[in-house]
Write an enzyme that holds these catalytic residues in place. Structure first.
Site, PDB file in Angstrom:
ATOM      1  N   LYS A  38      10.709   6.333  -2.235  1.00  0.00           N
ATOM      2  CA  LYS A  38      11.220   5.223  -3.059  1.00  0.00           C
ATOM      3  C   LYS A  38      10.051   4.466  -3.697  1.00  0.00           C
ATOM      4  CE  LYS A  38      11.510   2.417   1.143  1.00  0.00           C
ATOM      5  NZ  LYS A  38      12.412   1.978   2.225  1.00  0.00           N
ATOM      6  N   ARG A  56      21.485  -5.491   7.236  1.00  0.00           N
ATOM      7  CA  ARG A  56      20.980  -5.362   5.864  1.00  0.00           C
ATOM      8  C   ARG A  56      21.872  -4.400   5.095  1.00  0.00           C
ATOM      9  NH1 ARG A  56      14.991  -3.018   4.531  1.00  0.00           N
ATOM     10  NH2 ARG A  56      16.062  -1.121   5.183  1.00  0.00           N
ATOM     11  N   TYR A  66     -12.810 -19.052 -12.381  1.00  0.00           N
ATOM     12  CA  TYR A  66     -11.844 -20.138 -12.604  1.00  0.00           C
ATOM     13  C   TYR A  66     -11.912 -21.166 -11.478  1.00  0.00           C
ATOM     14  CZ  TYR A  66      -9.291 -17.730 -16.341  1.00  0.00           C
ATOM     15  OH  TYR A  66      -8.916 -17.124 -17.511  1.00  0.00           O
ATOM     16  N   MET A 106      -6.909 -12.305 -13.892  1.00  0.00           N
ATOM     17  CA  MET A 106      -5.903 -11.311 -14.254  1.00  0.00           C
ATOM     18  C   MET A 106      -6.510  -9.910 -14.359  1.00  0.00           C
ATOM     19  SD  MET A 106      -3.410 -11.118 -17.578  1.00  0.00           S
ATOM     20  CE  MET A 106      -2.673 -12.720 -17.317  1.00  0.00           C
TER      21      MET A 106
HETATM   22  C1  PLP Z   1      11.936   2.485   3.452  1.00  0.00           C
HETATM   23  C2  PLP Z   1      12.843   3.120   4.430  1.00  0.00           C
HETATM   24  C3  PLP Z   1      12.370   4.153   5.258  1.00  0.00           C
HETATM   25  C4  PLP Z   1      10.915   4.516   5.365  1.00  0.00           C
HETATM   26  O1  PLP Z   1      10.294   3.523   6.145  1.00  0.00           O
HETATM   27  P1  PLP Z   1       8.737   3.555   6.517  1.00  0.00           P
HETATM   28  O2  PLP Z   1       8.560   2.376   7.413  1.00  0.00           O
HETATM   29  O3  PLP Z   1       8.014   3.385   5.209  1.00  0.00           O
HETATM   30  O4  PLP Z   1       8.452   4.848   7.158  1.00  0.00           O
HETATM   31  C5  PLP Z   1      13.305   4.814   6.060  1.00  0.00           C
HETATM   32  N1  PLP Z   1      14.609   4.439   6.073  1.00  0.00           N
HETATM   33  C6  PLP Z   1      15.077   3.430   5.317  1.00  0.00           C
HETATM   34  C7  PLP Z   1      16.512   3.065   5.396  1.00  0.00           C
HETATM   35  C8  PLP Z   1      14.212   2.716   4.479  1.00  0.00           C
HETATM   36  O5  PLP Z   1      14.682   1.703   3.749  1.00  0.00           O
END
Ligand code: PLP
Length: 346
Positions: A35, A130, A244, A292
């Site tokens: 992701k 969640r 700055y 920046m």
């Molecule tokens: C992001 C995520 C993972 C991976 O988690 P890591 O801690 O990066 O290994 C696995 N399962 C779910 C549901 C996630 O949101």
């Protein structure tokens, strides 16, 4: 060269995957979470490298990410979507052959109505509050859902980076209560869960951060180096200020290098006047505020003029920088931004 270079070591990513894969039995499928553009490293390049190493199932957060991933990896790997089947997702789920993890009764209804024969998984909530179905919701639909042969039933641990946290055992027990005896593959562990041991592995594991070199996987190889070109070097007299807000004042005659990287590159201002950059093995203190596009660095102690300085490298990992900034390696990586010249090593 006016921008910083983000060196990405795909070999290190695949070695980290193999090392995590080796922590569970051969019967457990080790998947890969890619992701957020592969935790900032470039989802196409990362996923293709992992596919060659043997990854057969990927996870992303949203259907839109799944579409990009499908174009990068072709038709073969399974692509699972943590956020499930949202309103408006149906065409993409079907056309790109994505597998949504259904999170709620609404999503289950939507999926079964729109795509009754399309693969899916189910996410259960075991205490993180969640995503996923609550135990009471699950009990009302479980038999119907299991009858439709989900490819996976999964849940996510809230405290897996703390091995002794009682929440781990509590969530494990809740997950077993909700899934024991069902004829369906199960998954509970991300990187932290893999390290908790075999009780947490079930049928599939879902590592993310460990692949990219971050904690809680202590043995991970770093996968990124940020090399910042030096634009200019100047001598600064006692009492002169740098940057700055005049937040750094020279107490001794000093030599200051200005490098091309800044908060627009995801280098947070919280490391202003803290942290160091590296000339090879030699640390060089960061002076004044991060701007920046620019960072100023003390190179008084060097016997030569460096052409570039490293902000992230083997001496200073994403977690080291995160500690200074009061955040986590995940956020450092996913903040790195799009201005870098990216160099991939296979
Ligand atoms: C992001 C995520 C993972 C991976 O988690 P890591 O801690 O990066 O290994 C696995 N399962 C779910 C549901 C996630 O949101």
């Amino acid at each position: 060269m006016g921008t910083s270079i983000l060196h990405i070591d795909l070999g290190a990513v695949t070695r980290n995957w193999r090392a995590l894969d080796a922590k569970s039995d051969a019967s457990v499928q080790t998947c890969a979470v890619v992701k957020a553009d592969g935790y900032g490293l470039g989802v196409g390049k990362v996923a293709r490298a992992l596919m060659k190493a043997g990854v057969k199932t990927f996870f992303v957060a949203a259907v839109e990410e799944g579409v990009i991933l499908r174009q990068a990896v072709g038709p073969t790997p399974r692509i699972c979507i943590f956020s499930g089947h949202m309103a408006g997702d149906t065409d993409m789920v079907l056309d790109m052959q994505l597998t949504p993890m259904l999170n709620s009764l609404d999503q289950i209804t939507r999926h079964f109505n729109a795509l009754p024969d399309h693969p899916f998984g189910v996410q259960l909530d075991t205490g993180m509050n969640r995503l996923g179905l609550e135990a009471n919701e699950w009990s009302t639909v479980r038999d119907l859902v299991i009858g439709k042969k989900p490819m996976l039933v999964m849940s996510h641990l809230a405290c897996a980076d703390e091995p002794n946290h009682p929440m781990n055992a509590q969530q494990l027990a809740a997950f077993k209560d909700m899934t024991d005896g069902l004829d369906v593959p199960r998954s509970l562990a991300a990187t932290g869960g893999i390290l908790l041991g075999a009780d947490y592995h079930f049928d599939l594991t879902r590592p993310g951060i460990g692949l990219y070199g971050g904690l809680p996987f202590d043995d991970a190889e770093p996968t990124v180096r940020v090399e910042c070109p030096v634009i200019q070097i100047r001598d600064v007299a006692v009492g002169e200020t740098v940057g700055y807000g005049n937040s750094w004042i020279a107490e001794t005659p000093s030599r200051v290098a200005t490098v091309a990287a800044g908060y627009a590159d995801g280098i947070t201002r919280h490391i202003s006047n803290q942290s160091v950059l590296f000339d090879g093995d030699t640390p060089c203190p960061l002076l004044g505020r991060v701007s920046m596009d620019l960072i100023t660095v003390d190179v008084t102690h060097l016997d030569h003029k460096p052409r570039s300085l490293d902000l992230l490298c083997a001496h200073q990992t994403v977690d080291d920088l995160a500690d200074i900034a009061g955040t986590i390696g995940y956020e450092v990586l996913t903040s790195l931004g799009h201005r870098y010249t990216r160099r991939y090593r296979p």
